[in-house]
Each structure stands twice: as structure tokens, then as C-alpha cells.
Design a protein around this motif. Structure first.
Motif, PDB file in Angstrom:
ATOM      1  N   ARG A 149     -10.146  -5.621  -3.772  1.00 24.29           N
ATOM      2  CA  ARG A 149      -9.254  -6.403  -3.238  1.00 24.29           C
ATOM      3  C   ARG A 149      -9.031  -8.221  -3.548  1.00 24.29           C
ATOM      4  NH1 ARG A 149      -6.680  -6.176   2.433  1.00 24.29           N
ATOM      5  NH2 ARG A 149      -5.638  -4.074   0.568  1.00 24.29           N
ATOM      6  N   ARG A 178     -13.129   9.039  -2.987  1.00 24.79           N
ATOM      7  CA  ARG A 178     -13.644   8.471  -2.132  1.00 24.79           C
ATOM      8  C   ARG A 178     -12.259   7.128  -1.578  1.00 24.79           C
ATOM      9  NH1 ARG A 178     -15.854   5.804  -6.868  1.00 24.79           N
ATOM     10  NH2 ARG A 178     -15.227   8.383  -7.578  1.00 24.79           N
ATOM     11  N   GLY A 179     -12.139   6.315  -0.879  1.00 25.94           N
ATOM     12  CA  GLY A 179     -10.988   5.479   0.282  1.00 25.94           C
ATOM     13  C   GLY A 179     -10.425   6.104   0.668  1.00 25.94           C
ATOM     14  N   ASN A 180      -9.380   6.145   0.791  1.00 26.64           N
ATOM     15  CA  ASN A 180      -7.887   6.976   1.394  1.00 26.64           C
ATOM     16  C   ASN A 180      -7.656   7.733   0.513  1.00 26.64           C
ATOM     17  OD1 ASN A 180      -8.310   5.362   3.469  1.00 26.64           O
ATOM     18  ND2 ASN A 180      -6.863   3.891   2.476  1.00 26.64           N
ATOM     19  N   SER A 181      -8.009   8.133  -1.482  1.00 29.77           N
ATOM     20  CA  SER A 181      -7.812   9.064  -2.287  1.00 29.77           C
ATOM     21  C   SER A 181      -8.009  10.252  -1.527  1.00 29.77           C
ATOM     22  CB  SER A 181      -7.735   9.031  -3.295  1.00 29.77           C
ATOM     23  OG  SER A 181      -7.233   8.132  -3.874  1.00 29.77           O
ATOM     24  N   TYR A 210      -2.818   0.360  -4.353  1.00 28.44           N
ATOM     25  CA  TYR A 210      -2.338  -0.589  -3.435  1.00 28.44           C
ATOM     26  C   TYR A 210      -2.193  -2.088  -4.748  1.00 28.44           C
ATOM     27  CZ  TYR A 210      -5.755   1.450  -0.166  1.00 28.44           C
ATOM     28  OH  TYR A 210      -6.876   1.821   0.715  1.00 28.44           O
ATOM     29  N   GLU A 269       1.089  -1.126   0.214  1.00 30.90           N
ATOM     30  CA  GLU A 269      -0.497  -0.340  -0.448  1.00 30.90           C
ATOM     31  C   GLU A 269       0.672   1.062   0.033  1.00 30.90           C
ATOM     32  OE1 GLU A 269      -3.223  -0.002   3.034  1.00 30.90           O
ATOM     33  OE2 GLU A 269      -3.640  -2.753   2.561  1.00 30.90           O
ATOM     34  N   TYR A 307      -6.012   1.575  -7.734  1.00 30.14           N
ATOM     35  CA  TYR A 307      -6.106   2.594  -6.910  1.00 30.14           C
ATOM     36  C   TYR A 307      -7.646   3.011  -6.953  1.00 30.14           C
ATOM     37  CZ  TYR A 307      -6.941   5.185 -11.230  1.00 30.14           C
ATOM     38  OH  TYR A 307      -7.136   5.342 -12.414  1.00 30.14           O
ATOM     39  N   ASP A 308      -7.698   4.222  -5.511  1.00 31.20           N
ATOM     40  CA  ASP A 308      -9.180   4.810  -5.278  1.00 31.20           C
ATOM     41  C   ASP A 308      -8.845   6.129  -5.663  1.00 31.20           C
ATOM     42  OD1 ASP A 308     -10.205   3.260  -3.416  1.00 31.20           O
ATOM     43  OD2 ASP A 308      -9.120   4.025  -1.892  1.00 31.20           O
ATOM     44  N   THR A 324     -14.512   1.623  -3.912  1.00 27.98           N
ATOM     45  CA  THR A 324     -13.505   1.933  -3.318  1.00 27.98           C
ATOM     46  C   THR A 324     -12.731   0.308  -3.883  1.00 27.98           C
ATOM     47  OG1 THR A 324     -13.784   0.920  -1.768  1.00 27.98           O
ATOM     48  CG2 THR A 324     -14.323   2.983  -1.580  1.00 27.98           C
ATOM     49  N   ALA A 325     -11.177   1.562  -3.652  1.00 24.95           N
ATOM     50  CA  ALA A 325     -10.156  -0.251  -4.045  1.00 24.95           C
ATOM     51  C   ALA A 325     -10.664  -1.415  -3.154  1.00 24.95           C
ATOM     52  CB  ALA A 325      -8.902   0.227  -4.072  1.00 24.95           C
ATOM     53  N   LEU A 326     -10.993  -1.356  -2.403  1.00 21.29           N
ATOM     54  CA  LEU A 326     -10.750  -2.321  -0.859  1.00 21.29           C
ATOM     55  C   LEU A 326     -12.084  -3.082  -1.549  1.00 21.29           C
ATOM     56  CD1 LEU A 326      -9.649  -2.905   2.104  1.00 21.29           C
ATOM     57  CD2 LEU A 326     -11.691  -1.740   2.731  1.00 21.29           C
TER      58      LEU A 326
END
Length: 287
Positions: free
Chosen positions: A47, A71-74, A20, A6, A66-67, A42-44
Motif C-alpha cells: 500500500r 493471501r490477504g482477501n483473495s 486495490y 477496493e 491485488y492479493d 499481501t497487497a496491504l
């Protein structure tokens, strides 16, 4: 199974993208596939698919997901967010990973096609490009007139009103009934969960922005004929018919491209990591 790495990658405009990577960490660019996800996802959520694809590609390969903005952690979508933002972000991820292959799903398919259309003839043109159920507004095939009303309700935080507006719009024969599923599947997935209000407030404004960016592209019709000859258009046999029509039009427009229908495929087959689809995608990139 290889490692999961990550990292955060700085963008051209001062933002950050959460990235990721699955599979072989130091895989060379020609053995890396960047996955561009759909609306509201999201990227999650990708997964399980990313891990399955890295497995299917085998040793020495990596999958980078990637996000997208908001969204997500972006970081959030910038004030001047448009398809140009998304295209610049694809370039950023390619620079960060060295990846030479791209896979786009749903609205991410639209981002992928628009990006590669712009990259044509440059060092960013990928070795291989595949899209599954790409959500592209070809010659204004989608009526987006409902979006203004919907956006107003979203911005006012009126969850109920926005949902009512959408449900009414989804009646057969209305403009919204012709809107492809990434919009609706994304929204409905959000609505069917318990934390409706929180999810709604977190993802809706982003969703409205990205739908506008993707579908307003009809105003600047891109010449998709310049896409690489080995572009692979994939579509789910059980996905809404809009995607098949779109994929066939794109396939017809891109000389040397291939078209593949996954008989059992549905629109969410990619995040669901459906085995036969993962196998087909791995074969295309390895082939």
C-alpha cells in the motif's frame, strides 16, 4: 492523492481476487500500472509503495495491486495451482482494470515475466513491463531439492522442524544458501514476528506452492526473447547477487530491453517505498 478503491474480482476457476486501486479512479488503461507482489506478501504490504507510485505518476494515473491466491482477501490456491493459475489471474486483473502496464517485484517479477511471455503478440501484451529483483529460475540456476523436506514439515504443522530444516539449509555452501531472498526474506520476516505460529500456518503452505510454481518452471524453459523490446529489468545494488546475475541474463536475452541498477536499492525497497526507486519506476512508465 486520489482515492483508494477496493473490489473483488471473480477468477476463471471460481475463486476471487482482492483488488486495490490507488490514484485516479477512472484512469485509462494506458495510464494504469498493475503491481504483482512477491512471495508471502499481501497487497496491504504494498500500500505505501502503491500510493507513492500513484503520486509519482501524477494526476490521471492509477496503480492497481491485488492479493495473489492464498493471501490477504483473495481465495486459496486451487488444488491444481501452478504458474498457469498466476498467469490467468494477471489476465483477470488486466480485464478488470484495463491496465496496459505491469510491474513485478521478486516472485511477482517471475509471474510478470512468465505472463507477458505467454501474452506476446496478443492483445494482453502490455505497453510497458518492468520488474525489480525478479526471482526467475534461469536454466536451473536454483537447487530446490530442500523444498520437499520443508513442505513435509509445513504440512505436518511442525513449525520448529521446518525452521530448523531451513536454517540448516541456509549454511554457506549448501543448496539452500543459493536460494534467492524472496523465499528467505519472506520466511525470516514471518519468523521474526510474535505471532509466528499463526502467520506460519496461514502463509507457509501458500509459500511452498508459489515457490514450487515459480522455480519448477526451469523444467519448461520459456523463451523470454519474445518479451517486449521496452522491458525494463531493475535490480537493487544491495540485493543478493543472484538477482543481478538473473537480470543481466534476462536483459541479454531480450532485444531492446533496458537494465537499471539502483545503487542504494535492497530487495525490500519496493514495499518500503524507497523514494529514488519510486521516482525511477514512475519515470519509466511515464517516459
Amino acid at each position: 492523492m486520489g482515492s483508494v478503491k477496493e473490489q473483488e474480482v471473480p477468477t476463471h476457476d471460481g475463486g476471487r481476487l482482492a483488488l486495490y486501486s490507488y490514484g485516479t479512479e477512472d484512469a485509462p488503461g494506458e495510464r494504469r500500472v498493475v503491481v504483482i507482489g512477491g512471495a508471502f506478501l499481501t497487497a496491504l504490504i504494498y500500500r505505501p509503495f502503491s500510493m507513492a507510485l500513484a503520486d509519482g505518476l501524477g494526476d490521471g494515473w492509477a496503480v492497481d495491486v491485488y492479493d495473489r491466491r492464498g493471501r490477504g482477501n483473495s481465495t486459496e490456491q486451487p488444488a491444481n495451482y501452478s504458474m498457469a493459475t498466476e498467469i490467468a489471474d494477471v489476465r483477470t486483473v488486466m480485464d478488470a482494470t484495463g491496465a496496459r502496464n505491469i510491474l513485478g517485484h521478486s516472485l511477482g517479477g517471475s509471474v510478470a515475466l512468465n505472463a507477458v511471455q505467454e501474452f506476446a503478440g496478443t492483445s494482453y501484451e502490455p505497453d510497458k513491463l518492468a520488474v525489480y529483483d525478479a526471482a526467475v529460475n534461469i536454466d536451473g540456476s536454483i537447487d530446490m531439492s530442500w523444498l520437499d523436506d520443508f513442505e513435509e514439515a509445513v504440512n505436518a504443522g511442525q513449525v520448529g522442524h521446518a525452521m530448523a530444516r531451513m536454517k540448516k539449509g541456509m549454511q554457506p555452501g549448501t543448496a539452500l544458501s543459493k536460494v534467492p531472498e524472496p523465499v528467505l526474506a519472506g520466511l525470516m520476516a514471518v519468523v521474526s514476528r510474535t505471532k509466528v505460529n499463526r502467520m506460519f500456518k496461514e502463509l507457509m503452505p501458500t509459500g511452498v506452492g508459489e515457490l514450487r510454481a515459480a522455480y519448477d518452471e526451469a523444467e519448461h524453459v520459456r523463451n523470454f526473447a519474445v518479451l517486449p523490446a521496452n522491458t525494463h529489468f531493475m535490480v537493487g545494488g544491495k540485493s543478493p547477487s543472484y538477482y543481478k546475475v538473473t537480470a543481466q541474463r534476462l536483459h541479454a536475452a531480450v532485444p531492446g530491453s533496458t537494465f537499471e541498477l539502483s545503487p542504494k536499492g535492497f530487495h525490500g525497497s519496493i514495499p518500503a517505498a524507497v523514494k529514488e526507486l519510486v521516482t525511477d519506476i514512475a519515470e519509466y512508465f511515464k517516459g
